[in-house]
Design an enzyme around this catalytic site. Structure first.
Site, PDB file in Angstrom:
ATOM      1  N   LYS A  21      -1.819 -10.633   9.445  1.00 45.43           N
ATOM      2  CA  LYS A  21      -0.797  -9.644   9.076  1.00 45.43           C
ATOM      3  C   LYS A  21      -1.534  -8.409   8.568  1.00 45.43           C
ATOM      4  O   LYS A  21      -1.996  -8.371   7.425  1.00 45.43           O
ATOM      5  CB  LYS A  21       0.147 -10.157   7.991  1.00 45.43           C
ATOM      6  CG  LYS A  21       0.929 -11.424   8.384  1.00 45.43           C
ATOM      7  CD  LYS A  21       0.289 -12.645   7.796  1.00 45.43           C
ATOM      8  CE  LYS A  21       1.117 -13.882   8.113  1.00 45.43           C
ATOM      9  NZ  LYS A  21       0.378 -15.118   7.790  1.00 45.43           N
TER      10      LYS A  21
ATOM     11  N   ASP B 102      -2.111   5.908   9.182  1.00 44.99           N
ATOM     12  CA  ASP B 102      -2.930   7.127   9.243  1.00 44.99           C
ATOM     13  C   ASP B 102      -4.416   6.846   9.037  1.00 44.99           C
ATOM     14  O   ASP B 102      -5.180   7.758   8.680  1.00 44.99           O
ATOM     15  CB  ASP B 102      -2.453   8.163   8.213  1.00 44.99           C
ATOM     16  CG  ASP B 102      -1.113   8.773   8.591  1.00 44.99           C
ATOM     17  OD1 ASP B 102      -0.749   8.721   9.781  1.00 44.99           O
ATOM     18  OD2 ASP B 102      -0.411   9.283   7.687  1.00 44.99           O
TER      19      ASP B 102
ATOM     20  N   HIS C  17       3.984 -19.435  -1.027  1.00 44.73           N
ATOM     21  CA  HIS C  17       3.392 -19.173   0.284  1.00 44.73           C
ATOM     22  C   HIS C  17       2.052 -18.451   0.170  1.00 44.73           C
ATOM     23  O   HIS C  17       1.472 -18.038   1.182  1.00 44.73           O
ATOM     24  CB  HIS C  17       4.381 -18.342   1.118  1.00 44.73           C
ATOM     25  CG  HIS C  17       4.046 -18.242   2.563  1.00 44.73           C
ATOM     26  ND1 HIS C  17       3.561 -17.083   3.140  1.00 44.73           N
ATOM     27  CD2 HIS C  17       4.140 -19.144   3.568  1.00 44.73           C
ATOM     28  CE1 HIS C  17       3.374 -17.279   4.445  1.00 44.73           C
ATOM     29  NE2 HIS C  17       3.712 -18.514   4.731  1.00 44.73           N
TER      30      HIS C  17
ATOM     31  N   ASP D  16     -15.066 -19.891  -9.788  1.00 45.97           N
ATOM     32  CA  ASP D  16     -15.836 -19.585 -11.007  1.00 45.97           C
ATOM     33  C   ASP D  16     -15.497 -18.230 -11.609  1.00 45.97           C
ATOM     34  O   ASP D  16     -16.341 -17.633 -12.293  1.00 45.97           O
ATOM     35  CB  ASP D  16     -17.348 -19.623 -10.696  1.00 45.97           C
ATOM     36  CG  ASP D  16     -17.853 -21.013 -10.387  1.00 45.97           C
ATOM     37  OD1 ASP D  16     -17.181 -21.990 -10.770  1.00 45.97           O
ATOM     38  OD2 ASP D  16     -18.914 -21.128  -9.742  1.00 45.97           O
TER      39      ASP D  16
END
Length: 395
Positions: free
Chosen positions: A143, A148, A313, A320
């Site tokens: 995704k 621009d 989701h 650490d």
């Protein structure tokens, strides 16, 4: 006769998948950045993310490049399409790439109106010969949005009503999504254009207009795209680096045996392991598929939290308090072996502290999963666990 036919179909599936994967592994190459610098914001709630995202889309002056796994056929999807069409009509160059199966609900009529408005549209991961079954399982789960060439988005949210809390069956959607500015946006652009070339057949990587001269930001990080088997090794490396603590957030916890062994080894050397998963599943068998692994890890000393304030989701690892991984990949075999993913490894102490506070809040909004719950006799659950183990690659 039917049994013979079924036998040959199964044999065909096995050989198709084996040969398809072998071919995929032979052609895949690693693409990742060195340490680069950008500025980051993080969104955990869909309504806030899409308010910001749609504002930036509407403010675009030159080009919009978007890749999503899922776009639905609902009100927010229509709003998204309308913005893209409006910008294309105004002269902004718009490209939209969505996964063929992930976005199956997008109708031909909607695609036609996008193209008529000037939006350049393509599907990723079409099913194709000669490996029909294998190619049907390879999904582009990334995704990415680049506006621009200056603003990038990357994370777990797709486009649909459930992601803005408007699906009552899911409730509040909890996810992590990054907004990125600075020089490192150039790599997101490169990754999108690479996928666009593969699926749309248009090679525009050499256009300098897509790569403005941007200043470095403050956050040290690197981007790591993966496909085929690459993610497995990346996760192994991260887990093996852990010395004190490891937090995993994922909606689907179905690791391979190598990853499970690495997690058990981490517990054995004294690493405090915490895992956040949803309380309720959104797909059949995915929760039952996780139980055998979670059972072993809890027995070895891990803490498992089931998020109850909606659906969890998010996709993240925190090692650490020094490295955090946020991106599109789930902690499951599908992401490790089948999906195309992209993750961001972040090394900035201030951002890591911010993520840690988010994770601690999510653990506070969860209930512990115990062995008493997992081992309580439940024939239906046991049956589902058996089925899930057989198809764990494809959950």
């Amino acid at each position: 006769m039917l049994s013979v036919l079924l036998f040959f179909v199964i044999i065909w599936f096995v050989f198709d998948f084996y040969l398809g994967r072998k071919k995929h592994l032979s052609i895949v190459s690693r693409r990742e950045t060195a340490i680069i610098h950008g500025d980051f914001d993080i969104f955990t709630h869909g309504k806030k993310l899409f308010a910001d995202y749609f504002h930036e889309l509407q403010s675009a002056k030159k080009h919009i490049h978007v890749l999503f796994y899922i776009v639905k056929d609902d009100a927010i999807s229509q709003e998204f399409f309308n913005i893209l069409k409006e910008k294309a009509r105004s002269g902004v160059e718009v490209r939209l790439l969505i996964d063929r199966l992930g976005s199956l609900k997008v109708k031909k009529a909607a695609i036609q109106t996008l193209r008529e408005a000037g939006v350049r549209f393509a599907f990723s991961n079409n099913i194709k010969l000669p490996f029909l079954f294998y190619s049907s399982q390879i999904r582009n789960h990334r995704k990415i949005s680049i506006i621009d060439g200056e603003i990038g988005y990357l994370g777990g949210f797709n486009v649909g009503k459930e992601y803005i809390d408007e699906d009552p069956s899911v409730g509040i959607w909890r996810d992590y999504h990054l907004k990125i500015t600075g020089r490192s946006v150039n790599f997101l652009q490169t990754e999108f254009l690479s996928d666009w070339h593969e699926y749309a057949g248009e090679d525009i990587m050499g256009n300098p207009a897509y790569f403005p001269d941007l200043a470095d930001g403050q956050v040290r990080h690197r981007f790591v795209p993966t496909e085929a088997q690459q993610l497995e090794q990346n996760y192994l490396t991260l887990i093996q680096q852990a010395r004190d603590s490891l937090i995993i957030g994922t909606p689907y916890f179905v690791p391979c045996q190598k990853i499970l062994a690495a997690l058990l080894a981490a517990l054995k050397r004294g690493v405090h392991l915490s895992i956040i998963v949803p309380f309720a599943a959104d797909h059949a068998f995915v929760q039952e598929g996780s139980f055998p692994y979670l059972r072993k890890l809890i027995q070895a000393g891990a803490n498992v939290y089931q998020y109850k304030k909606g659906f969890y989701h998010a996709k993240t690892l925190l090692i650490d308090d020094k490295i955090c991984d946020i991106g599109t990949a789930n902690f499951d075999k599908r992401s490790m072996y089948l999906n195309k993913e992209i993750n961001c490894y972040i090394y900035d102490p201030a951002f890591i502290q911010r993520l840690k506070e988010i994770l601690e809040k999510d653990m506070d909004d969860s209930v512990p999963l115990t062995l008493a719950v997992l081992n309580k006799p439940n024939p239906i659950r046991s049956f589902k666990e058996c089925i899930a183990s057989l198809v764990s690659y494809f959950l």
